[in-house]
Scaffold this motif. Structure first.
Motif, PDB file in Angstrom:
ATOM      1  N   GLY A 108      -8.563  60.141  26.626  1.00 10.89           N
ATOM      2  CA  GLY A 108      -8.863  60.713  27.927  1.00 10.89           C
ATOM      3  C   GLY A 108      -9.600  59.839  28.900  1.00 10.89           C
ATOM      4  O   GLY A 108      -9.496  60.039  30.107  1.00 10.89           O
ATOM      5  N   VAL A 109     -10.356  58.837  28.435  1.00 10.31           N
ATOM      6  CA  VAL A 109     -11.201  58.058  29.353  1.00 10.31           C
ATOM      7  C   VAL A 109     -11.052  56.551  29.199  1.00 10.31           C
ATOM      8  O   VAL A 109     -11.628  55.799  29.989  1.00 10.31           O
ATOM      9  N   ILE A 110     -10.306  56.082  28.215  1.00 10.78           N
ATOM     10  CA  ILE A 110     -10.155  54.643  27.986  1.00 10.78           C
ATOM     11  C   ILE A 110      -8.780  54.209  28.485  1.00 10.78           C
ATOM     12  O   ILE A 110      -7.759  54.793  28.096  1.00 10.78           O
ATOM     13  N   PRO A 111      -8.703  53.204  29.370  1.00  5.49           N
ATOM     14  CA  PRO A 111      -7.399  52.741  29.851  1.00  5.49           C
ATOM     15  C   PRO A 111      -6.534  52.264  28.684  1.00  5.49           C
ATOM     16  O   PRO A 111      -6.984  51.491  27.835  1.00  5.49           O
ATOM     17  N   GLY A 112      -5.306  52.746  28.669  1.00  2.12           N
ATOM     18  CA  GLY A 112      -4.389  52.399  27.593  1.00  2.12           C
ATOM     19  C   GLY A 112      -3.184  51.640  28.098  1.00  2.12           C
ATOM     20  O   GLY A 112      -3.141  51.182  29.250  1.00  2.12           O
ATOM     21  N   PRO A 113      -2.168  51.489  27.268  1.00  2.12           N
ATOM     22  CA  PRO A 113      -0.948  50.778  27.675  1.00  2.12           C
ATOM     23  C   PRO A 113      -0.299  51.467  28.880  1.00  2.12           C
ATOM     24  O   PRO A 113      -0.212  52.681  28.950  1.00  2.12           O
ATOM     25  N   GLY A 114       0.153  50.668  29.806  1.00  3.66           N
ATOM     26  CA  GLY A 114       0.793  51.203  31.002  1.00  3.66           C
ATOM     27  C   GLY A 114      -0.150  51.465  32.152  1.00  3.66           C
ATOM     28  O   GLY A 114       0.296  51.806  33.252  1.00  3.66           O
ATOM     29  N   THR A 115      -1.456  51.319  31.942  1.00  8.59           N
ATOM     30  CA  THR A 115      -2.420  51.582  33.010  1.00  8.59           C
ATOM     31  C   THR A 115      -2.258  50.599  34.167  1.00  8.59           C
ATOM     32  O   THR A 115      -2.342  50.977  35.341  1.00  8.59           O
ATOM     33  N   SER A 116      -2.013  49.316  33.833  1.00  8.95           N
ATOM     34  CA  SER A 116      -1.892  48.311  34.894  1.00  8.95           C
ATOM     35  C   SER A 116      -0.678  48.577  35.782  1.00  8.95           C
ATOM     36  O   SER A 116      -0.746  48.419  37.011  1.00  8.95           O
ATOM     37  N   LEU A 117       0.426  49.007  35.181  1.00  5.23           N
ATOM     38  CA  LEU A 117       1.608  49.305  35.990  1.00  5.23           C
ATOM     39  C   LEU A 117       1.373  50.519  36.879  1.00  5.23           C
ATOM     40  O   LEU A 117       1.754  50.532  38.056  1.00  5.23           O
ATOM     41  N   GLU A 118       0.723  51.540  36.340  1.00  4.35           N
ATOM     42  CA  GLU A 118       0.418  52.718  37.146  1.00  4.35           C
ATOM     43  C   GLU A 118      -0.576  52.372  38.248  1.00  4.35           C
ATOM     44  O   GLU A 118      -0.493  52.902  39.369  1.00  4.35           O
ATOM     45  N   LEU A 119      -1.522  51.474  37.946  1.00  3.84           N
ATOM     46  CA  LEU A 119      -2.474  51.039  38.961  1.00  3.84           C
ATOM     47  C   LEU A 119      -1.750  50.339  40.113  1.00  3.84           C
ATOM     48  O   LEU A 119      -2.060  50.583  41.291  1.00  3.84           O
ATOM     49  N   GLN A 120      -0.793  49.473  39.797  1.00  2.00           N
ATOM     50  CA  GLN A 120      -0.038  48.805  40.846  1.00  2.00           C
ATOM     51  C   GLN A 120       0.730  49.812  41.697  1.00  2.00           C
ATOM     52  O   GLN A 120       0.811  49.676  42.923  1.00  2.00           O
ATOM     53  N   ARG A 121       1.282  50.836  41.056  1.00  2.00           N
ATOM     54  CA  ARG A 121       2.028  51.848  41.801  1.00  2.00           C
ATOM     55  C   ARG A 121       1.112  52.621  42.744  1.00  2.00           C
ATOM     56  O   ARG A 121       1.467  52.861  43.906  1.00  2.00           O
ATOM     57  N   LEU A 122      -0.062  52.989  42.261  1.00  2.00           N
ATOM     58  CA  LEU A 122      -0.988  53.739  43.111  1.00  2.00           C
ATOM     59  C   LEU A 122      -1.528  52.880  44.249  1.00  2.00           C
ATOM     60  O   LEU A 122      -1.723  53.369  45.367  1.00  2.00           O
ATOM     61  N   LEU A 123      -1.782  51.599  43.974  1.00  2.00           N
ATOM     62  CA  LEU A 123      -2.242  50.716  45.047  1.00  2.00           C
ATOM     63  C   LEU A 123      -1.160  50.520  46.104  1.00  2.00           C
ATOM     64  O   LEU A 123      -1.452  50.460  47.306  1.00  2.00           O
ATOM     65  N   ALA A 124       0.091  50.409  45.670  1.00  2.00           N
ATOM     66  CA  ALA A 124       1.186  50.307  46.638  1.00  2.00           C
ATOM     67  C   ALA A 124       1.306  51.584  47.447  1.00  2.00           C
ATOM     68  O   ALA A 124       1.578  51.553  48.654  1.00  2.00           O
ATOM     69  N   GLN A 125       1.097  52.723  46.790  1.00  2.00           N
ATOM     70  CA  GLN A 125       1.124  53.998  47.510  1.00  2.00           C
ATOM     71  C   GLN A 125       0.002  54.075  48.533  1.00  2.00           C
ATOM     72  O   GLN A 125       0.203  54.544  49.655  1.00  2.00           O
ATOM     73  N   ALA A 126      -1.181  53.572  48.163  1.00  2.00           N
ATOM     74  CA  ALA A 126      -2.303  53.571  49.096  1.00  2.00           C
ATOM     75  C   ALA A 126      -2.026  52.657  50.284  1.00  2.00           C
ATOM     76  O   ALA A 126      -2.330  52.994  51.436  1.00  2.00           O
ATOM     77  N   GLU A 127      -1.430  51.489  50.019  1.00  2.00           N
ATOM     78  CA  GLU A 127      -1.103  50.573  51.114  1.00  2.00           C
ATOM     79  C   GLU A 127      -0.095  51.205  52.067  1.00  2.00           C
ATOM     80  O   GLU A 127      -0.222  51.098  53.295  1.00  2.00           O
ATOM     81  N   GLU A 128       0.901  51.891  51.507  1.00  2.00           N
ATOM     82  CA  GLU A 128       1.881  52.557  52.359  1.00  2.00           C
ATOM     83  C   GLU A 128       1.233  53.657  53.198  1.00  2.00           C
ATOM     84  O   GLU A 128       1.563  53.842  54.374  1.00  2.00           O
ATOM     85  N   THR A 129       0.271  54.348  52.609  1.00  2.00           N
ATOM     86  CA  THR A 129      -0.436  55.390  53.358  1.00  2.00           C
ATOM     87  C   THR A 129      -1.212  54.801  54.518  1.00  2.00           C
ATOM     88  O   THR A 129      -1.196  55.333  55.629  1.00  2.00           O
ATOM     89  N   VAL A 130      -1.859  53.679  54.266  1.00  2.00           N
ATOM     90  CA  VAL A 130      -2.687  53.061  55.304  1.00  2.00           C
ATOM     91  C   VAL A 130      -1.842  52.591  56.475  1.00  2.00           C
ATOM     92  O   VAL A 130      -2.208  52.783  57.648  1.00  2.00           O
TER      93      VAL A 130
END
Length: 826
Positions: A108-130
């Motif tokens: 529930g609280v420790i970053p696991g496999p796939g976290t970096s890819l999801e992080l990139q997706r969310l950052l791209a989503q944030a950039e698109e929002t901005v």
């Protein structure tokens, strides 16, 4: 007979004192951590308007509470400051993982496999929002991830400064960082509510931190040293600086901080979607993003960047359609559903110099057929002829030549065109989403129900929006909470009947679709103002020069007519140019001087010798307001500046007054209950500081007696002032040097270890020397200090000083150079 003196009985043992709390025991740090949480949340309230109001609150709480709780627990265990900071960072990572990466998390609280890819997706989503949404942006996981991460780090810094390092004052800088983004993005600045609650929360943090310090210093006993008053003075100073600073720092405009001030650091419109900054640009009266263009067109030229076609969703934005674009912009073909240019049509040439304007969308007149001299890689869209940089480039400092075509449209010709075939254009240009407000449909039916031809329906809609019921305003949407685009925004615009070009253009486009006419919204710039210069174009054609800036930012609807193509209309009153084919005799608003038929000399201000204030380009950002509105703001700005300067000038006096009142209060308590610790010290500290303010400073080598003797001699103190000074000195010596619970001169008392240092100088007017120990002075109990003695000495010093010394002592006291303290021996 010699009498024998009996040995004095030993002094009674003093009552056992309660054991003091060990220095390591500090339960009060929890209060400071709680105050830090409130301060960060208060500063975060400025995010209302950057994102939709209060949608950020729960994600931020779910981030900050675990972070500060982990830091406080680590601090309670006494594990050290480094471990406390590390615990806060680990808690931040865990809180962010639990909220935004639950599927990739371990336990529930420790970053696991796939976290970096999801992080990139969310950052791209944030950039698109901005870059593609207008504030307030829609709530999304990407933008909330950035907000929570930033506020979590700031909370860790604030807690470390205020609690671990015990330096709460620098926390104000961290809180200001939270408000930088709202100051840049929000058109009205940080906002008065957010600013006030942040200031109050910061003062509460200062007061709580000082309360903790007093508790630690007194071993847990209740103590007071005026920390609340000092916090109020610090807050007053911060308020004065924030009021005055924006008046002298470049970039702040449109009012006084924090309400109405906007920090404009970009200097020009940027971003993927020109519609994002449209409302803010119109509200900026200074005009930036200067663009020059020269043309041989006989009609006013609109510079068009993008079109909005998809009206679903809560924000409208351009569709890039990267997969459908053509790469050769030197030869641009015909638009989908639009016939080619007539064989006898003459080409229109427009040379554009973007200067500081930067955008990935290229500005061109409609409809371009070829572009030359561009640097970078560009591609055009056959669906709407928009031109987009495909290599990350922009229009900044480009100078290019556009060849375009224009159709000779007439009212009669358009009136003879029937409804278009449903397959003539893609469905996106005709679709209405299911959430289209009922007011849009019913109002459209009321306006266009009696007409059949698309042109008649379009003219009915345009005439309705340009009618006397509607008012152009860039402020009403902000105050009404419907700034930007979206179906709900169009509904509220129809109810309030006040807005700017985005609302008029969007509403006409939506109503046209409701009436069966395909439509879209174009974003760009109105024709601007002529400079009077000309230049030579291709084949020796003369090109007339015009200038536009952010005040000419505009949106207008384009409606589709089969066999003709996309036709521009102008529903916004007092803005842009109503095309000849769309003008009617009863139209209430005529062309503006700067955006009207600027190629016609009779339309220029110089032709009539006067300029209509409503059409002055300097007033374009405020709609129908005249120049008087700017003049009305000047006195208010001047009053704020005068008030801020006065507050700064009186700040030393206020600081000195607060300190004096705090000491007076402690001495007053002594008058009622003799023996209160620190009262004599406070009275003596006030006396020495007042003496320093009037030119008799306390030297580092001075003892109380040497200082009192020198002061009485140099200030010519005699009579009651000298007696008052002696009483203050005696009370201070007793409190500082006598054993607690034993009166000086009583058995068991300790004689104060003060050197003589030549203190036997005779006092003025035959009075005993103040610094000379009188027989029995320390052999008898000294009465508690009285503030009347301090006042007596102060009045005597004031009477013996020049007027300049009195002013300096009141307004610029030297004692303020010393840090806040109660012990004058430091």
């Amino acid at each position: 007979m010699t009498s024998t003196l009996s040995r004095p009985a030993p002094a009674p043992a003093s009552a056992p004192q309660a054991p003091r709390r060990a220095p390591s025991a500090d339960p009060w740090h929890w209060a400071v951590t709680g105050a830090s949480l409130l301060a960060v949340l208060a500063a975060a309230s400025s995010l209302n308007g950057v994102v939709e109001p209060w949608t950020w609150l729960m994600p931020v709480l779910r981030t900050l509470v675990p972070v500060l709780l982990a830091a406080a627990l680590t601090r309670a265990l006494g594990l050290g400051s480094m471990i406390t900071a590390l615990a806060g960072v680990l808690a931040l990572v865990g809180a962010l993982t639990a909220q935004f990466f639950p599927r990739q998390a371990l336990i529930g609280v420790i970053p696991g496999p796939g976290t970096s890819l999801e992080l990139q997706r969310l950052l791209a989503q944030a950039e698109e929002t901005v870059v593609s949404q207008v504030a307030p942006v829609l709530p999304g996981a990407g933008i909330f991830l950035l907000v929570c991460a930033a506020l979590g780090l700031i909370a860790i810094v604030v807690d470390l400064l205020a609690t671990t390092m015990r330096m709460p004052a620098p926390c104000g800088l961290a809180l200001i960082l939270v408000m930088v983004s709202p100051a840049i993005v929000k058109p009205t600045g940080v906002g008065m509510f957010a600013f006030i609650v942040t200031v109050l929360a910061f003062l509460f943090l200062l007061a709580t931190a000082q309360w903790r310090e007093n508790r630690l210093a007194s071993g847990g006993a209740r103590a007071s040293s005026g920390f609340a008053g000092r916090s109020a003075i610090i807050g007053a100073a911060a308020l004065a600086v924030t009021v005055i600073l924006p008046m002298f720092v470049p970039g702040f405009n449109s009012g006084a901080f924090p309400q109405g001030a906007r920090l404009n650091v970009w200097g020009n419109a940027t971003g993927l979607n020109p519609a994002v900054t449209l409302g803010n640009d119109l509200r900026n009266p200074t005009g930036f993003g200067r663009i020059l263009y020269s043309t041989n067109s006989d009609n006013p030229v609109y510079l068009r960047a993008v079109t909005l076609e998809d009206f679903s969703g809560r924000r409208w934005e351009p569709d890039e359609r990267n997969g459908d674009r053509e790469s050769d912009v030197a030869e641009i073909g015909a638009e989908d559903g639009v016939p080619g240019a007539p064989a006898d049509s003459s080409p229109v040439f427009t040379r554009v110099s973007t200067q500081s304007y930067a955008s990935p969308w290229l500005l061109t007149p409609y409809a371009p057929v070829g572009i030359s001299n561009l640097t970078g890689n560009w591609a055009w869209d056959p669906a709407n002829l928009s031109i987009l940089a495909t290599d990350g480039g922009s229009t900044a400092r480009q100078q290019y030549l556009v060849q375009s075509r224009s159709s000779a449209l007439t009212r009669e010709g358009l009136g003879n065109i029937g409804p278009s075939d449903t397959e003539a254009v893609p469905d996106v240009f005709a679709a209405l989403p299911d959430d289209t407000p009922e007011i849009v449909r019913t109002r459209t039916e009321e306006i266009t129900g009696e007409f059949v031809n698309p042109y008649d329906k379009a003219m009915a809609i345009q005439s309705y929006l340009r009618g006397p019921e509607f008012e152009y305003s860039v402020e009403a949407p902000v105050e009404g909470g419907y700034d930007g685009s979206g179906m709900d925004v169009m509904a509220r615009f129809l109810e309030s009947k006040s807005g700017y070009c985005v609302h008029y253009a969007g509403t006409m486009a939506v109503m046209a679709r409701a009436a069966g006419i395909p439509s879209r919204v174009a974003i760009g710039y109105t024709p601007g103002s002529p400079t009077g210069d000309t230049e030579e174009g291709p084949d020796g054609v003369e090109l007339s020069e015009f200038v536009v800036d952010s005040r000419n930012a505009h949106a207008w609807p384009e409606l589709y007519f089969e066999g003709v193509g996309w036709v521009q209309f102008e529903p916004t009153p007092s803005r842009g140019v109503v095309p000849t084919y769309a003008q009617q005799a009863f139209s209430p608003v005529g062309p503006r001087a700067d955006d009207g038929n600027a190629l016609n000399p009779s339309g220029l201000p110089g032709a009539t010798g006067r300029t209509d204030p409503a059409t002055d380009p300097t007033n374009a950002a405020t709609g129908s307001q005249g120049a008087g509105s700017e003049g009305e703001a000047t006195p208010a700005t001047g009053l704020l500046a005068i008030g801020g300067v006065a507050l700064l000038a009186l700040l030393p006096l206020l600081l000195r007054t607060v300190r004096t009142r705090s000491r007076r209060k402690s001495v007053a308590i002594t008058d009622v209950s003799a023996g209160s610790a620190g009262a004599a010290t406070a009275a003596w500290a006030e006396t020495t500081e007042i003496a320093g303010d009037y030119g008799y400073p306390l030297e580092p080598t001075d003892t109380p007696r040497t200082f009192a003797g020198r002061l009485a001699h140099e200030a010519d103190l005699a009579g009651e002032p000298a007696s008052s000074l002696a009483r203050l000195r005696n009370a201070y010596e007793r409190e500082e040097y006598a054993e607690r619970g034993a009166a000086i001169g009583s058995p068991g008392a300790v004689t104060p270890p003060v050197p003589f240092h030549g203190s036997g100088r005779p006092g003025p007017s035959g009075t005993p020397a103040v610094g000379t120990p009188a027989v029995g002075t320390l052999a008898r109990a000294v009465s508690p200090p009285r503030w009347d003695d301090v006042d007596t000495v102060t009045r005597a010093l004031r009477r013996g000083s020049s007027w300049s010394t009195r002013i300096r002592a009141r307004l610029f006291p030297q004692s303020l150079l010393n840090r806040f303290r109660s012990d004058p021996r430091d």
